[in-house]
Design an enzyme around this catalytic site. Sequence first.
Site, short mmCIF file in Angstrom:
data_model
loop_
_atom_site.label_atom_id
_atom_site.label_comp_id
_atom_site.label_asym_id
_atom_site.label_seq_id
_atom_site.Cartn_x
_atom_site.Cartn_y
_atom_site.Cartn_z
N HIS A 194 -9.13 4.14 -1.57
CA HIS A 194 -7.78 3.60 -1.43
C HIS A 194 -7.39 2.77 -2.64
O HIS A 194 -7.22 1.55 -2.55
CB HIS A 194 -7.71 2.77 -0.14
CG HIS A 194 -6.37 2.19 0.16
ND1 HIS A 194 -5.18 2.74 -0.29
CD2 HIS A 194 -6.02 1.08 0.87
CE1 HIS A 194 -4.18 1.98 0.13
NE2 HIS A 194 -4.65 0.98 0.83
N CYS A 225 -14.31 -0.02 6.99
CA CYS A 225 -13.34 -0.55 6.04
C CYS A 225 -13.26 0.40 4.84
O CYS A 225 -14.29 0.88 4.36
CB CYS A 225 -13.76 -1.91 5.52
SG CYS A 225 -14.06 -3.16 6.79
N CYS A 236 0.83 -1.22 0.00
CA CYS A 236 0.00 0.00 0.00
C CYS A 236 0.86 1.26 0.00
O CYS A 236 0.35 2.35 -0.25
CB CYS A 236 -0.95 0.00 1.18
SG CYS A 236 -2.15 -1.32 1.07
#
Lengths: 398, 142
Positions: A348, A200, A80
Amino acid sequence: MREVAIIGVSMIKFGRYPDRKVEELAARAALDALKDAGVEMKQVQALYSGNLYQTSGSGQRILQQMGQTGIPVVNVANACATGSTAFREAYFAVASGAYDIVLAVGSEQMGKQGLLGAPRDPATSIEGRIGSYLMPAVFGMAGMEHMRKYGTTQEQFALASVKNHWHSTMNPLAQYQKETPLDEVMNSRVVAYPNTLLMCCPTGDGAAAAVLCSMEKARQFTTQPIKIAASVLTSDPYTDRDLTLPDINTLTRNAAKQAYEMAGIGPEDLDQVELHDCFATAELLHYENLGLCGEGEAAKHIASGAPWLGNKVPTKYEEDVAPFVDKTYQPKTKAVVNVSGGLLSKGHPLGATGVANIAEIVWHLRGQAGARQVEGAKVGLAHVIGLCSACTIHILQR
Amino acid sequence: MTTEAPPKGELRPIVPYLALGNTRDEDYLFGSRCTNCGTLYVGPRLFCGKCSGEGPFETVRFSKEGEVYVWSIIHQSVPWVKVPYIAAVIDLPEGVSVNANIEGIEPKPENLKFGMKVKMFTEVVSQDADGNQYVGYKFRPA
Ligand SMILES: [Zn+2]
């Protein structure tokens, strides 16, 4: 090493672009960043491209879209932290004196893929048979460790979702711009306890870009060069349970310590932090890891209002937060956290995230963040963590 | 015409740190201790990530008793896993931790406690197209 400035940034609105190629998304972001910097493609001396799924050739494909000038391209994959690692490589290329002007681009197209990293072979897979290795479980259990140590509750973690979803309503580039009061977060279905669906981050597509320039040349392009005061990358050192339950704390603490030293500041000097809230549990852990509050104080810190825009819990959420307020708690920093909406609501798209965090801070330091502007922002910190494990921290100053 | 039976599948451990005995009662987890720095790992090791040593490593057999360090209840998983279930990190008395499912209790937060005592057992958890069966380990309340 010489001083390096950011002179242009951009990000496309995160979301789903099934009809676009990822290099088209990235090229859009790259051209926007060049425009923002007032730099032409032929002035760019190198490209650092972060993309996790296309581990090879992502940068070349971007240039095939928007500028095949023959410059060196470095493709980066680092979980990430892919985009922020590409940005850091760009920083070092200029800091070392090798180049004056470089471009960093982060991009990803995740589509509707559900659980990140899910294995393919049902017979020999240990997923779900020998515990769980998927991100929701890892960050759920990281939250449970905090619960075990300090008695943190599911509701207290959920406050991070309330805050960041509220922030995202002021960010037109966020994937979601929908407020989620505490009862809505708590009543959404559980993915991996204690994280519910609204705790989330979503999957999605996106791209972001930054133009970096030596500070000495930056003023040719802008009256507002943003200084990169610290750039740090760490991996996970040996700790007792790290190989079983990835330790997301120690490498962040190590990175924070190095970054504050490099910038010559402390957490009390920060106006703004974009930290890696891939799950609501993670946000609270990183308050402590980044030194925004003391050990075990994360829940008090979010309830104090300090990390909310305006350093105050908005009136409509006061009732939600009231049970968790400790009137004796004095926040040591007024750093607003994840005013972009964070990963939880801005989205994301893996490789894009690290560069998008940088762009967000730059906009605030320039006073260009619109409705979500952190008033008078002078110093901001961008934190990203990827598992197996990479952590970057950048401190930016105007 | 052949009278030979088709080759029968093997019984295999699903992780390399599970040793299979003649019966499931004889199965056990094992690890490796770095003789240079004393660090204990789950499973076999060639090198030491803590001291960078090359061993030798001595094999350590783990006991079946453990304590729940942290847990989560997983409600969304891969297609072959029935949800909800309990995923946990179990601390073993030898000083290592393993990931595992906990069975034998309803997957509800109120049923789980940090530090609760659990005991390991093994069973066949999957089978591949060639008929090989895979044995996994799990824990249940002690
Ligand atoms: Zn060793």
